[in-house]
Design a protein around this motif. Structure first.
Motif, PDB file in Angstrom:
ATOM      1  N   ASP A   1       0.810  -1.219   0.000  1.00  0.00           N
ATOM      2  CA  ASP A   1       0.000   0.000   0.000  1.00  0.00           C
ATOM      3  C   ASP A   1       0.841   1.265   0.000  1.00  0.00           C
ATOM      4  O   ASP A   1       0.496   2.253  -0.641  1.00  0.00           O
ATOM      5  CB  ASP A   1      -0.931   0.004   1.215  1.00  0.00           C
ATOM      6  N   SER A   2       1.967   1.264   0.704  1.00  0.00           N
ATOM      7  CA  SER A   2       2.749   2.489   0.843  1.00  0.00           C
ATOM      8  C   SER A   2       3.610   2.786  -0.377  1.00  0.00           C
ATOM      9  O   SER A   2       3.841   3.951  -0.719  1.00  0.00           O
ATOM     10  CB  SER A   2       3.632   2.414   2.097  1.00  0.00           C
ATOM     11  N   THR A   3       4.103   1.750  -1.066  1.00  0.00           N
ATOM     12  CA  THR A   3       5.032   1.966  -2.187  1.00  0.00           C
ATOM     13  C   THR A   3       4.449   1.570  -3.543  1.00  0.00           C
ATOM     14  O   THR A   3       5.039   1.877  -4.564  1.00  0.00           O
ATOM     15  CB  THR A   3       6.317   1.154  -1.970  1.00  0.00           C
ATOM     16  N   GLU A   4       3.305   0.864  -3.536  1.00  0.00           N
ATOM     17  CA  GLU A   4       2.692   0.311  -4.745  1.00  0.00           C
ATOM     18  C   GLU A   4       3.609  -0.693  -5.452  1.00  0.00           C
ATOM     19  O   GLU A   4       3.454  -0.966  -6.634  1.00  0.00           O
ATOM     20  CB  GLU A   4       2.231   1.403  -5.724  1.00  0.00           C
ATOM     21  N   THR A   5       4.580  -1.227  -4.722  1.00  0.00           N
ATOM     22  CA  THR A   5       5.419  -2.300  -5.255  1.00  0.00           C
ATOM     23  C   THR A   5       4.585  -3.566  -5.405  1.00  0.00           C
ATOM     24  O   THR A   5       3.782  -3.903  -4.524  1.00  0.00           O
ATOM     25  CB  THR A   5       6.597  -2.589  -4.309  1.00  0.00           C
ATOM     26  N   VAL A   6       4.770  -4.266  -6.524  1.00  0.00           N
ATOM     27  CA  VAL A   6       4.053  -5.517  -6.741  1.00  0.00           C
ATOM     28  C   VAL A   6       4.732  -6.603  -5.912  1.00  0.00           C
ATOM     29  O   VAL A   6       5.893  -6.948  -6.132  1.00  0.00           O
ATOM     30  CB  VAL A   6       4.032  -5.904  -8.231  1.00  0.00           C
ATOM     31  N   LEU A   7       4.005  -7.152  -4.945  1.00  0.00           N
ATOM     32  CA  LEU A   7       4.549  -8.167  -4.050  1.00  0.00           C
ATOM     33  C   LEU A   7       4.357  -9.576  -4.596  1.00  0.00           C
ATOM     34  O   LEU A   7       5.159 -10.462  -4.333  1.00  0.00           O
ATOM     35  CB  LEU A   7       3.889  -8.047  -2.670  1.00  0.00           C
ATOM     36  N   ASP A   8       3.293  -9.781  -5.321  1.00  0.00           N
ATOM     37  CA  ASP A   8       3.036 -11.065  -5.977  1.00  0.00           C
ATOM     38  C   ASP A   8       2.011 -10.814  -7.074  1.00  0.00           C
ATOM     39  O   ASP A   8       1.244  -9.842  -7.026  1.00  0.00           O
ATOM     40  CB  ASP A   8       2.515 -12.095  -4.976  1.00  0.00           C
ATOM     41  N   SER A   9       2.022 -11.670  -8.080  1.00  0.00           N
ATOM     42  CA  SER A   9       1.066 -11.525  -9.178  1.00  0.00           C
ATOM     43  C   SER A   9       0.689 -12.897  -9.703  1.00  0.00           C
ATOM     44  O   SER A   9       1.414 -13.877  -9.533  1.00  0.00           O
ATOM     45  CB  SER A   9       1.649 -10.661 -10.304  1.00  0.00           C
TER      46      SER A   9
ATOM     47  N   SER B   1      -8.967  -3.156  -4.731  1.00  0.00           N
ATOM     48  CA  SER B   1      -9.652  -3.342  -3.460  1.00  0.00           C
ATOM     49  C   SER B   1      -9.334  -2.159  -2.557  1.00  0.00           C
ATOM     50  O   SER B   1      -8.478  -1.327  -2.875  1.00  0.00           O
ATOM     51  CB  SER B   1      -9.185  -4.638  -2.793  1.00  0.00           C
ATOM     52  N   SER B   2     -10.007  -2.081  -1.448  1.00  0.00           N
ATOM     53  CA  SER B   2      -9.590  -1.131  -0.420  1.00  0.00           C
ATOM     54  C   SER B   2      -8.325  -1.663   0.246  1.00  0.00           C
ATOM     55  O   SER B   2      -7.957  -2.831   0.085  1.00  0.00           O
ATOM     56  CB  SER B   2     -10.706  -0.944   0.611  1.00  0.00           C
ATOM     57  N   VAL B   3      -7.635  -0.825   0.995  1.00  0.00           N
ATOM     58  CA  VAL B   3      -6.435  -1.257   1.709  1.00  0.00           C
ATOM     59  C   VAL B   3      -6.848  -2.231   2.814  1.00  0.00           C
ATOM     60  O   VAL B   3      -7.832  -1.998   3.528  1.00  0.00           O
ATOM     61  CB  VAL B   3      -5.702  -0.054   2.324  1.00  0.00           C
ATOM     62  N   PHE B   4      -6.113  -3.330   2.936  1.00  0.00           N
ATOM     63  CA  PHE B   4      -6.421  -4.282   3.999  1.00  0.00           C
ATOM     64  C   PHE B   4      -5.138  -4.893   4.542  1.00  0.00           C
ATOM     65  O   PHE B   4      -4.085  -4.865   3.897  1.00  0.00           O
ATOM     66  CB  PHE B   4      -7.379  -5.378   3.499  1.00  0.00           C
ATOM     67  N   ASP B   5      -5.233  -5.439   5.745  1.00  0.00           N
ATOM     68  CA  ASP B   5      -4.109  -6.090   6.416  1.00  0.00           C
ATOM     69  C   ASP B   5      -4.020  -7.531   5.914  1.00  0.00           C
ATOM     70  O   ASP B   5      -5.017  -8.263   5.941  1.00  0.00           O
ATOM     71  CB  ASP B   5      -4.345  -6.062   7.925  1.00  0.00           C
ATOM     72  N   SER B   6      -2.836  -7.931   5.475  1.00  0.00           N
ATOM     73  CA  SER B   6      -2.693  -9.301   4.977  1.00  0.00           C
ATOM     74  C   SER B   6      -2.953 -10.326   6.069  1.00  0.00           C
ATOM     75  O   SER B   6      -3.239 -11.491   5.777  1.00  0.00           O
ATOM     76  CB  SER B   6      -1.307  -9.507   4.369  1.00  0.00           C
ATOM     77  N   GLY B   7      -2.854  -9.905   7.333  1.00  0.00           N
ATOM     78  CA  GLY B   7      -3.236 -10.756   8.443  1.00  0.00           C
ATOM     79  C   GLY B   7      -2.198 -11.797   8.811  1.00  0.00           C
ATOM     80  O   GLY B   7      -1.127 -11.882   8.218  1.00  0.00           O
ATOM     81  N   ALA B   8      -2.561 -12.621   9.785  1.00  0.00           N
ATOM     82  CA  ALA B   8      -1.657 -13.658  10.276  1.00  0.00           C
ATOM     83  C   ALA B   8      -2.069 -15.044   9.800  1.00  0.00           C
ATOM     84  O   ALA B   8      -1.389 -16.024  10.101  1.00  0.00           O
ATOM     85  CB  ALA B   8      -1.633 -13.631  11.798  1.00  0.00           C
ATOM     86  N   ALA B   9      -3.173 -15.137   9.066  1.00  0.00           N
ATOM     87  CA  ALA B   9      -3.654 -16.428   8.564  1.00  0.00           C
ATOM     88  C   ALA B   9      -4.182 -16.234   7.145  1.00  0.00           C
ATOM     89  O   ALA B   9      -4.473 -15.103   6.712  1.00  0.00           O
ATOM     90  CB  ALA B   9      -4.751 -16.974   9.476  1.00  0.00           C
ATOM     91  N   ASN B  10      -4.292 -17.321   6.420  1.00  0.00           N
ATOM     92  CA  ASN B  10      -4.839 -17.255   5.062  1.00  0.00           C
ATOM     93  C   ASN B  10      -6.236 -16.641   5.095  1.00  0.00           C
ATOM     94  O   ASN B  10      -7.000 -16.854   6.042  1.00  0.00           O
ATOM     95  CB  ASN B  10      -4.907 -18.649   4.444  1.00  0.00           C
ATOM     96  N   GLN B  11      -6.561 -15.887   4.047  1.00  0.00           N
ATOM     97  CA  GLN B  11      -7.881 -15.262   4.008  1.00  0.00           C
ATOM     98  C   GLN B  11      -8.437 -15.245   2.593  1.00  0.00           C
ATOM     99  O   GLN B  11      -7.712 -15.394   1.607  1.00  0.00           O
ATOM    100  CB  GLN B  11      -7.823 -13.837   4.570  1.00  0.00           C
TER     101      GLN B  11
END
Length: 294
Positions: free
Chosen positions: A73-81, A143-153
């Motif tokens: 969210d902060s850098t708009e870097t692609v983390l996975d695709s 999507s809106s900004v969200f927390d990737s969390g500590a478990a699969n979602q």
């Protein structure tokens, strides 16, 4: 993070000794989580006799073979695709507990055999001078900004029409994905005959401002939906005039002109045409072929 300190002392027979310390920093890898779900777009079917769109019968259809990105969210870097499958499902993996955005691009890119590169762009550009057509922005759904969390979602997204009951009240997000889906359908039809087909690149230009006024493409003045012979097709979208994003017949028709021009043979001299016209046979064949395909 933890620092482990090791001490080594060496003593010789004469009683002389020396001691050394080594510090080792241990970083435990961050846990990762998987974010998955289903991507859909709202499709508006025609009313009886194709007289307008029936917003009381909206269908949900999968967004197929589209590029999906997970962004920091902060850098708009692609983390996975990844690429959504034919059911609209996707799955990406990322570090736990960071703020992210899921982005779905109105593009479909496939390498190998078969191969293609299709992107749905906004042709309207009021900058002076406007950017080249091939550099105008690709439509995306975020999507809106969200927390990737500590478990699969699970995160499901739907591109909506923006229709508010009597007019458009929000962004018409589903339009570009409806166009992309018809083009994908058309390519699959050819792929069934030639599994090694290479379609190359195609830009499909659409905007809610694209009108039936003939003039400046950068202002949305298209005059009609058309293919321009340069791997680019244009679709009108102005509410109250003509909205071709849900007219799969028109999208497939114009895509067929692209196919005929780049992977087949086209002798058509072009020009205006309509039902009941008596035309040059080359125009008649090209239009008849596109009609039959659509």
């Amino acid at each position: 993070t933890e620092v482990l300190t090791f001490e080594l002392t060496v003593t010789d027979p004469d009683g002389l000794s020396d001691t050394d310390l080594v510090a080792v920093t241990v970083d435990e890898p961050l846990p990762t989580v998987t974010i998955s779900g289903t991507l859909q777009y709202e499709f508006v079917p025609p009313k009886n006799q194709c007289n307008g769109l029936d917003y009381n019968a909206v269908e949900s259809r999968p967004i197929r073979q589209a590029t999906v990105q997970l962004l920091d969210d902060s850098t708009e870097t692609v983390l996975d695709s990844t690429v959504s499958d034919d059911s609209g499902q996707y799955s990406v993996t990322v570090d736990a507990s960071i703020d992210v955005v899921l982005r779905v691009r109105a593009e479909s890119i496939q390498a190998g055999s078969p191969s293609w590169n299709v992107q749905v762009r906004n042709n309207v550009d009021t900058d002076d001078p406007p950017a080249p057509l091939g550099e105008r922005p690709i439509y995306v759904m975020d999507s809106s900004v969200f927390d990737s969390g500590a478990a699969n979602q699970t995160l499901n997204l739907t591109a909506t029409t923006g229709w508010g009951g009597s007019s458009y009240t929000e962004a018409r997000v589903s339009g570009p994905f409806a166009i992309l889906d018809v083009i994908y359908d058309s390519m699959v039809l050819i792929e069934d005959v030639d599994p090694n087909v290479n379609f190359g690149s195609l830009d499909a230009f659409w905007s809610p401002d694209n009108s039936l006024t003939q003039g400046d493409i950068a202002l949305g003045e298209l005059g009609t939906s058309f293919y321009n012979g340069n791997r680019q097709l244009f679709l009108v979208g102005l509410d109250g005039e003509d909205t071709d994003e849900f007219d799969d017949h028109i999208v497939a028709h114009e895509w067929t002109h692209f196919f005929e021009d780049n992977l087949s043979r086209s002798d058509s001299i072009g020009g205006s045409h309509g039902g009941g016209d008596s035309l040059d046979m080359r125009v008649a064949f090209g239009e008849g072929f596109a009609q039959a395909m659509s």
